[in-house]
Write a protein that holds these residues in place. Structure first.
Motif, PDB file in Angstrom:
ATOM      1  N   GLU A  89     -47.364  58.184  69.705  1.00  0.00           N
ATOM      2  CA  GLU A  89     -46.826  58.882  68.757  1.00  0.00           C
ATOM      3  C   GLU A  89     -46.612  60.472  68.761  1.00  0.00           C
ATOM      4  O   GLU A  89     -47.673  60.997  69.102  1.00  0.00           O
ATOM      5  N   LYS A  90     -45.341  60.983  68.565  1.00  0.00           N
ATOM      6  CA  LYS A  90     -45.212  62.169  68.801  1.00  0.00           C
ATOM      7  C   LYS A  90     -44.708  62.785  67.365  1.00  0.00           C
ATOM      8  O   LYS A  90     -43.835  61.815  66.707  1.00  0.00           O
ATOM      9  N   ARG A  91     -44.740  63.873  67.124  1.00  0.00           N
ATOM     10  CA  ARG A  91     -44.166  64.429  65.671  1.00  0.00           C
ATOM     11  C   ARG A  91     -43.325  65.741  66.292  1.00  0.00           C
ATOM     12  O   ARG A  91     -44.194  66.565  66.811  1.00  0.00           O
ATOM     13  N   GLU A  92     -42.247  65.804  65.961  1.00  0.00           N
ATOM     14  CA  GLU A  92     -41.527  67.042  66.156  1.00  0.00           C
ATOM     15  C   GLU A  92     -41.605  68.104  64.807  1.00  0.00           C
ATOM     16  O   GLU A  92     -41.446  67.603  63.654  1.00  0.00           O
ATOM     17  N   SER A  93     -41.777  69.167  65.281  1.00  0.00           N
ATOM     18  CA  SER A  93     -41.662  70.278  64.011  1.00  0.00           C
ATOM     19  C   SER A  93     -41.208  71.627  64.467  1.00  0.00           C
ATOM     20  O   SER A  93     -41.760  71.886  65.552  1.00  0.00           O
ATOM     21  N   ARG A  94     -40.183  71.963  63.778  1.00  0.00           N
ATOM     22  CA  ARG A  94     -39.347  73.421  64.178  1.00  0.00           C
ATOM     23  C   ARG A  94     -39.064  73.366  65.931  1.00  0.00           C
ATOM     24  O   ARG A  94     -39.026  74.227  66.433  1.00  0.00           O
ATOM     25  N   GLY A  95     -38.697  72.452  65.919  1.00  0.00           N
ATOM     26  CA  GLY A  95     -37.885  72.159  67.593  1.00  0.00           C
ATOM     27  C   GLY A  95     -39.249  71.920  68.781  1.00  0.00           C
ATOM     28  O   GLY A  95     -38.764  71.825  69.766  1.00  0.00           O
ATOM     29  N   LYS A  96     -40.422  71.900  68.407  1.00  0.00           N
ATOM     30  CA  LYS A  96     -41.542  72.058  69.314  1.00  0.00           C
ATOM     31  C   LYS A  96     -42.169  70.921  69.133  1.00  0.00           C
ATOM     32  O   LYS A  96     -42.295  70.666  67.772  1.00  0.00           O
ATOM     33  N   LEU A  97     -43.083  70.092  69.956  1.00  0.00           N
ATOM     34  CA  LEU A  97     -43.945  69.116  69.671  1.00  0.00           C
ATOM     35  C   LEU A  97     -45.213  69.756  68.854  1.00  0.00           C
ATOM     36  O   LEU A  97     -45.687  70.744  69.205  1.00  0.00           O
ATOM     37  N   ALA A  98     -45.363  69.007  67.732  1.00  0.00           N
ATOM     38  CA  ALA A  98     -46.604  69.794  67.046  1.00  0.00           C
ATOM     39  C   ALA A  98     -47.834  68.918  67.316  1.00  0.00           C
ATOM     40  O   ALA A  98     -47.657  67.796  67.215  1.00  0.00           O
ATOM     41  N   THR A  99     -48.961  69.568  67.500  1.00  0.00           N
ATOM     42  CA  THR A  99     -50.285  68.661  67.524  1.00  0.00           C
ATOM     43  C   THR A  99     -51.122  69.478  66.747  1.00  0.00           C
ATOM     44  O   THR A  99     -51.228  70.468  66.394  1.00  0.00           O
ATOM     45  N   PRO A 100     -51.862  68.419  65.923  1.00  0.00           N
ATOM     46  CA  PRO A 100     -52.857  68.643  64.935  1.00  0.00           C
ATOM     47  C   PRO A 100     -54.056  69.616  65.584  1.00  0.00           C
ATOM     48  O   PRO A 100     -54.448  69.233  66.638  1.00  0.00           O
ATOM     49  N   SER A 101     -54.265  70.585  65.128  1.00  0.00           N
ATOM     50  CA  SER A 101     -55.284  71.635  65.361  1.00  0.00           C
ATOM     51  C   SER A 101     -56.652  71.300  64.675  1.00  0.00           C
ATOM     52  O   SER A 101     -56.636  71.218  63.377  1.00  0.00           O
ATOM     53  N   PRO A 102     -57.615  70.886  65.314  1.00  0.00           N
ATOM     54  CA  PRO A 102     -58.787  70.870  64.518  1.00  0.00           C
ATOM     55  C   PRO A 102     -59.419  72.114  64.046  1.00  0.00           C
ATOM     56  O   PRO A 102     -60.370  71.934  63.257  1.00  0.00           O
ATOM     57  N   ARG A 103     -59.107  73.002  64.577  1.00  0.00           N
ATOM     58  CA  ARG A 103     -59.353  74.134  63.943  1.00  0.00           C
ATOM     59  C   ARG A 103     -58.606  74.729  62.776  1.00  0.00           C
ATOM     60  O   ARG A 103     -59.071  75.691  61.962  1.00  0.00           O
ATOM     61  N   ALA A 104     -57.592  74.164  62.330  1.00  0.00           N
ATOM     62  CA  ALA A 104     -56.636  74.428  61.394  1.00  0.00           C
ATOM     63  C   ALA A 104     -57.269  73.834  60.056  1.00  0.00           C
ATOM     64  O   ALA A 104     -57.923  72.987  60.039  1.00  0.00           O
ATOM     65  N   PRO A 105     -57.466  74.975  59.045  1.00  0.00           N
ATOM     66  CA  PRO A 105     -58.002  74.497  57.873  1.00  0.00           C
ATOM     67  C   PRO A 105     -57.292  73.421  57.007  1.00  0.00           C
ATOM     68  O   PRO A 105     -55.936  73.484  57.426  1.00  0.00           O
ATOM     69  N   ILE A 106     -57.487  72.575  56.313  1.00  0.00           N
ATOM     70  CA  ILE A 106     -57.015  71.689  55.485  1.00  0.00           C
ATOM     71  C   ILE A 106     -56.574  72.259  54.281  1.00  0.00           C
ATOM     72  O   ILE A 106     -57.656  72.958  53.512  1.00  0.00           O
ATOM     73  N   VAL A 107     -55.704  72.552  53.869  1.00  0.00           N
ATOM     74  CA  VAL A 107     -55.242  73.019  52.481  1.00  0.00           C
ATOM     75  C   VAL A 107     -54.544  71.816  51.562  1.00  0.00           C
ATOM     76  O   VAL A 107     -53.592  71.084  52.008  1.00  0.00           O
ATOM     77  N   LEU A 108     -55.105  71.760  50.509  1.00  0.00           N
ATOM     78  CA  LEU A 108     -54.825  70.786  49.453  1.00  0.00           C
ATOM     79  C   LEU A 108     -53.723  71.423  48.310  1.00  0.00           C
ATOM     80  O   LEU A 108     -54.572  72.452  47.669  1.00  0.00           O
ATOM     81  N   GLY A 109     -52.437  71.220  48.334  1.00  0.00           N
ATOM     82  CA  GLY A 109     -51.762  72.029  47.314  1.00  0.00           C
ATOM     83  C   GLY A 109     -51.661  71.145  46.049  1.00  0.00           C
ATOM     84  O   GLY A 109     -51.457  69.937  46.297  1.00  0.00           O
ATOM     85  N   VAL A 110     -51.643  71.755  44.884  1.00  0.00           N
ATOM     86  CA  VAL A 110     -51.316  70.765  43.661  1.00  0.00           C
ATOM     87  C   VAL A 110     -50.231  71.559  43.051  1.00  0.00           C
ATOM     88  O   VAL A 110     -50.235  72.937  42.571  1.00  0.00           O
ATOM     89  N   ASP A 111     -49.021  70.582  42.515  1.00  0.00           N
ATOM     90  CA  ASP A 111     -47.826  71.086  41.890  1.00  0.00           C
ATOM     91  C   ASP A 111     -48.397  70.674  40.408  1.00  0.00           C
ATOM     92  O   ASP A 111     -47.759  69.291  39.985  1.00  0.00           O
ATOM     93  N   PRO A 112     -48.880  71.396  39.570  1.00  0.00           N
ATOM     94  CA  PRO A 112     -49.224  70.791  37.973  1.00  0.00           C
ATOM     95  C   PRO A 112     -47.810  70.577  37.287  1.00  0.00           C
ATOM     96  O   PRO A 112     -46.860  71.231  37.396  1.00  0.00           O
ATOM     97  N   GLY A 113     -47.850  69.474  36.566  1.00  0.00           N
ATOM     98  CA  GLY A 113     -46.719  69.028  35.819  1.00  0.00           C
ATOM     99  C   GLY A 113     -47.251  68.242  34.508  1.00  0.00           C
ATOM    100  O   GLY A 113     -48.418  67.648  34.481  1.00  0.00           O
TER     101      GLY A 113
END
Length: 128
Positions: free
Chosen positions: A10-34
């Motif tokens: 399984e591969k996912r393309e993002s912005r024209g390049k292969l994207a790989t998850p980085s274990p160092r990247a923080p997880i951000v949970l965004g909330v759109d209140p309504g």
């Protein structure tokens, strides 16, 4: 794109390049209140890791305590699950409302629901 069920990698393309998850990247949970729908989206770098939508039943623009409680419960659930993935804290980001300059509001009723959800989240979760 090859899917694991087809025996491919399984591969996912993002912005024209292969994207790989980085274990160092923080997880951000965004909330759109309504007032009627509140959306949650979690990302780790370019990778989506969470998505949920809380829908309020009933009519009117003002949410009741049960809807606000459902939103808080879902945010808590997402933070718990994503915290286990992250192995630590998750960044919680809540969209706030800004009235565009020069915009005239004829009825504030449409702003009250999202403001109540925003207030419930900010009031419930501690700031670091």
């Amino acid at each position: 794109m090859a899917y694991p069920s087809e025996g491919g990698e399984e591969k996912r393309e993002s912005r024209g390049k292969l994207a790989t998850p980085s274990p160092r990247a923080p997880i951000v949970l965004g909330v759109d209140p309504g007032g009627r729908w509140t959306g949650l989206a979690g990302r780790q770098g370019d990778w989506p890791v969470w998505a949920s939508l809380i829908t309020r039943e009933g009519k009117g623009s003002i949410p009741g305590p049960s809807y606000l409680g459902e939103v808080i419960d879902e945010v808590e659930r997402a933070l718990t699950v994503l915290g286990e993935i992250q192995g630590g804290d998750v960044i919680l980001a809540v969209e706030s409302m800004v009235i565009p300059k020069g915009y005239r509001i004829t009825s504030p009723a449409g702003l009250l629901g999202p403001a109540m959800v925003l207030g419930a989240i900010l009031g419930y979760f501690e700031e670091p």
